[in-house]
Design a protein around this motif. Structure first.
Motif, PDB file in Angstrom:
ATOM      1  N   LEU A 123      41.292  39.793  59.402  1.00  0.00           N
ATOM      2  CA  LEU A 123      41.200  39.745  57.947  1.00  0.00           C
ATOM      3  C   LEU A 123      40.274  40.839  57.433  1.00  0.00           C
ATOM      4  O   LEU A 123      39.174  41.016  57.944  1.00  0.00           O
ATOM      5  CB  LEU A 123      40.684  38.384  57.470  1.00  0.00           C
ATOM      6  CG  LEU A 123      41.557  37.164  57.729  1.00  0.00           C
ATOM      7  CD1 LEU A 123      40.890  35.915  57.149  1.00  0.00           C
ATOM      8  CD2 LEU A 123      42.954  37.341  57.156  1.00  0.00           C
ATOM      9  N   ASP A 124      40.742  41.550  56.424  1.00  0.00           N
ATOM     10  CA  ASP A 124      39.927  42.540  55.712  1.00  0.00           C
ATOM     11  C   ASP A 124      40.064  42.191  54.230  1.00  0.00           C
ATOM     12  O   ASP A 124      41.044  42.568  53.578  1.00  0.00           O
ATOM     13  CB  ASP A 124      40.445  43.943  56.001  1.00  0.00           C
ATOM     14  CG  ASP A 124      39.518  45.028  55.462  1.00  0.00           C
ATOM     15  OD1 ASP A 124      38.763  44.728  54.516  1.00  0.00           O
ATOM     16  OD2 ASP A 124      39.556  46.150  55.972  1.00  0.00           O
ATOM     17  N   LEU A 125      39.090  41.430  53.691  1.00  0.00           N
ATOM     18  CA  LEU A 125      39.198  40.873  52.350  1.00  0.00           C
ATOM     19  C   LEU A 125      38.287  41.617  51.380  1.00  0.00           C
ATOM     20  O   LEU A 125      37.127  41.898  51.698  1.00  0.00           O
ATOM     21  CB  LEU A 125      38.831  39.386  52.353  1.00  0.00           C
ATOM     22  CG  LEU A 125      39.566  38.496  53.360  1.00  0.00           C
ATOM     23  CD1 LEU A 125      39.148  37.038  53.183  1.00  0.00           C
ATOM     24  CD2 LEU A 125      41.078  38.656  53.235  1.00  0.00           C
ATOM     25  N   SER A 126      38.822  41.914  50.202  1.00  0.00           N
ATOM     26  CA  SER A 126      38.060  42.582  49.150  1.00  0.00           C
ATOM     27  C   SER A 126      38.015  41.684  47.922  1.00  0.00           C
ATOM     28  O   SER A 126      39.054  41.234  47.436  1.00  0.00           O
ATOM     29  CB  SER A 126      38.709  43.923  48.790  1.00  0.00           C
ATOM     30  OG  SER A 126      38.038  44.524  47.700  1.00  0.00           O
ATOM     31  N   PHE A 127      36.798  41.414  47.427  1.00  0.00           N
ATOM     32  CA  PHE A 127      36.610  40.561  46.259  1.00  0.00           C
ATOM     33  C   PHE A 127      36.218  41.451  45.084  1.00  0.00           C
ATOM     34  O   PHE A 127      35.093  41.949  45.015  1.00  0.00           O
ATOM     35  CB  PHE A 127      35.537  39.512  46.535  1.00  0.00           C
ATOM     36  CG  PHE A 127      35.871  38.610  47.691  1.00  0.00           C
ATOM     37  CD1 PHE A 127      36.501  37.395  47.486  1.00  0.00           C
ATOM     38  CD2 PHE A 127      35.564  38.983  48.991  1.00  0.00           C
ATOM     39  CE1 PHE A 127      36.823  36.563  48.556  1.00  0.00           C
ATOM     40  CE2 PHE A 127      35.868  38.170  50.067  1.00  0.00           C
ATOM     41  CZ  PHE A 127      36.504  36.954  49.842  1.00  0.00           C
ATOM     42  N   SER A 128      37.147  41.643  44.171  1.00  0.00           N
ATOM     43  CA  SER A 128      36.901  42.530  43.034  1.00  0.00           C
ATOM     44  C   SER A 128      37.830  42.149  41.896  1.00  0.00           C
ATOM     45  O   SER A 128      38.987  41.790  42.122  1.00  0.00           O
ATOM     46  CB  SER A 128      37.138  43.995  43.431  1.00  0.00           C
ATOM     47  OG  SER A 128      37.063  44.837  42.304  1.00  0.00           O
ATOM     48  N   ASP A 129      37.314  42.226  40.667  1.00  0.00           N
ATOM     49  CA  ASP A 129      38.151  41.966  39.497  1.00  0.00           C
ATOM     50  C   ASP A 129      38.912  43.212  39.060  1.00  0.00           C
ATOM     51  O   ASP A 129      39.690  43.159  38.113  1.00  0.00           O
ATOM     52  CB  ASP A 129      37.285  41.450  38.343  1.00  0.00           C
ATOM     53  CG  ASP A 129      36.740  40.055  38.619  1.00  0.00           C
ATOM     54  OD1 ASP A 129      37.419  39.295  39.334  1.00  0.00           O
ATOM     55  OD2 ASP A 129      35.642  39.734  38.139  1.00  0.00           O
ATOM     56  N   ARG A 130      38.707  44.319  39.750  1.00  0.00           N
ATOM     57  CA  ARG A 130      39.478  45.532  39.463  1.00  0.00           C
ATOM     58  C   ARG A 130      40.876  45.397  40.038  1.00  0.00           C
ATOM     59  O   ARG A 130      41.064  44.920  41.150  1.00  0.00           O
ATOM     60  CB  ARG A 130      38.788  46.746  40.101  1.00  0.00           C
ATOM     61  CG  ARG A 130      39.497  48.068  39.838  1.00  0.00           C
ATOM     62  CD  ARG A 130      38.779  49.212  40.525  1.00  0.00           C
ATOM     63  NE  ARG A 130      38.904  49.142  41.966  1.00  0.00           N
ATOM     64  CZ  ARG A 130      39.916  49.670  42.648  1.00  0.00           C
ATOM     65  NH1 ARG A 130      40.895  50.303  42.025  1.00  0.00           N
ATOM     66  NH2 ARG A 130      39.949  49.584  43.970  1.00  0.00           N
ATOM     67  N   ALA A 131      41.874  45.800  39.269  1.00  0.00           N
ATOM     68  CA  ALA A 131      43.264  45.740  39.723  1.00  0.00           C
ATOM     69  C   ALA A 131      43.533  46.907  40.662  1.00  0.00           C
ATOM     70  O   ALA A 131      43.796  48.026  40.220  1.00  0.00           O
ATOM     71  CB  ALA A 131      44.225  45.760  38.541  1.00  0.00           C
ATOM     72  N   ALA A 132      43.456  46.664  41.961  1.00  0.00           N
ATOM     73  CA  ALA A 132      43.655  47.730  42.948  1.00  0.00           C
ATOM     74  C   ALA A 132      45.130  48.113  43.029  1.00  0.00           C
ATOM     75  O   ALA A 132      46.021  47.316  42.730  1.00  0.00           O
ATOM     76  CB  ALA A 132      43.161  47.266  44.314  1.00  0.00           C
ATOM     77  N   ASP A 133      45.383  49.349  43.427  1.00  0.00           N
ATOM     78  CA  ASP A 133      46.737  49.830  43.653  1.00  0.00           C
ATOM     79  C   ASP A 133      47.101  49.575  45.117  1.00  0.00           C
ATOM     80  O   ASP A 133      46.436  50.085  46.020  1.00  0.00           O
ATOM     81  CB  ASP A 133      46.829  51.324  43.326  1.00  0.00           C
ATOM     82  CG  ASP A 133      48.246  51.843  43.408  1.00  0.00           C
ATOM     83  OD1 ASP A 133      48.748  52.033  44.537  1.00  0.00           O
ATOM     84  OD2 ASP A 133      48.859  52.048  42.345  1.00  0.00           O
ATOM     85  N   LEU A 134      48.149  48.797  45.335  1.00  0.00           N
ATOM     86  CA  LEU A 134      48.513  48.401  46.695  1.00  0.00           C
ATOM     87  C   LEU A 134      48.783  49.608  47.584  1.00  0.00           C
ATOM     88  O   LEU A 134      48.315  49.662  48.731  1.00  0.00           O
ATOM     89  CB  LEU A 134      49.748  47.491  46.659  1.00  0.00           C
ATOM     90  CG  LEU A 134      49.517  46.053  46.203  1.00  0.00           C
ATOM     91  CD1 LEU A 134      50.844  45.387  45.863  1.00  0.00           C
ATOM     92  CD2 LEU A 134      48.800  45.257  47.284  1.00  0.00           C
TER      93      LEU A 134
END
Length: 302
Positions: A123-134
């Protein structure tokens, strides 16, 4: 004779330049390789190869047929791999981006359970309210809440719905009174969620119409939902928050749920991934787990 097998023999004979070389690799006799090629030629009614004692060469039709056979064989292998992947254990790195609070409280526990179930899954999890580009940011999966922009290259599946409730502390209600209907919110003090510089209005469903947007008077604006809940419990104002976040405070009496007759707004939660002919097993398993677990979590919290 099996046509797909004969295609594979024909392609190998062309790739290696001779029937003898193809026979060695495929562990067949030279005459058997020739038999597969003749089977195709007789079936098609067209010569594929021109052979002399020294060399072989493709006819014009044979070259076009060879290219098409390569495509057919690749698709057949992909189909077999897809069937095998259906039962394979999820493995490799799964990169997921998600909103901070919903991700930490709701999504991460589901994915951690998957990691316990499948030791080969990373698992590589990112917690951010920014809408990342897949695509640009290299994520396998994104969790988003609220409305979505339509993109042809992205698949979205709803995995849950968040109940939004208005709440306040008993001390605030004793001092300022209890709002009985939406119109009363205009005379209330609120703690507002500000995300990425934008203030989010409170939403209330209306029959057959777009949701009603309300922005009560406010002097406290936070970008952290837990901080909003803490401030509301301290008597600093009303808050509009997901029920899963405040249900324990409501059960203990630290907060009081308001407007019980008003239908609650449901924020959709989506899982997004890039469109692909063969979705990786690790992504498919993660999405299925979220679909199965999150609604139960929401219901339990309710």
């Amino acid at each position: 004779m099996d046509r797909l097998t004969s295609m594979a023999v024909f392609v190998k004979a062309v790739d290696l330049g001779s029937f003898a070389a193809a026979a060695d690799v495929l562990e067949l006799s030279g005459p058997m390789v020739g038999k597969h090629v003749r089977f195709l030629e007789e079936r098609l009614g067209v010569r594929l190869l021109t052979r002399t004692t020294r060399r072989q060469s493709l006819t014009d039709f044979g070259r076009a047929y060879y290219e098409r056979c390569r495509v057919v064989l690749a698709e057949a292998e992909a189909a077999d791999a897809l069937a095998a992947d259906q039962w394979a254990e999820p493995r490799g790195k799964l990169r997921v981006t998600m909103p901070v609070h919903f991700g930490r409280h709701c999504v991460a526990p589901v994915l951690l359970q998957l990691a316990r179930q499948y030791p080969a899954l990373e698992l590589d999890l990112s917690f951010s309210d920014r809408a990342a580009d897949l695509a640009e940011d290299g994520y396998d999966l994104a969790i988003r809440t609220g409305g979505l922009e339509s993109k042809a290259s992205v698949i979205a599946r709803r995995v849950a719905r968040q109940r939004m409730v208005v709440c306040a502390s008993p001390s605030y209600l004793r001092k300022h009174g209890r709002p009985r209907q939406i119109e009363d919110l205009a005379q209330s003090h609120a703690i507002i969620y500000r995300r990425l510089g934008r203030i989010r209005p409170w939403l209330f469903p209306q029959d057959g119409q777009p949701a009603l947007e309300v922005l009560p008077a406010n002097r406290l604006r936070f970008d952290d939902l837990d901080a909003i809940a803490d401030a509301a419990a301290a008597g600093m104002g009303l808050a509009w928050l997901p029920y899963w976040l405040v249900h324990e405070r409501i059960q203990t009496g630290a907060l009081v749920q308001l407007l019980p007759k008003q239908p609650e707004f449901l924020y959709d939660v989506y899982a997004l991934w890039l469109q692909t002919p063969n979705l990786a097993r690790k992504v498919r398993v993660a999405v299925d787990a979220l679909v199965e677990a999150l609604p139960g979590f929401m219901k339990q919290a309710a």
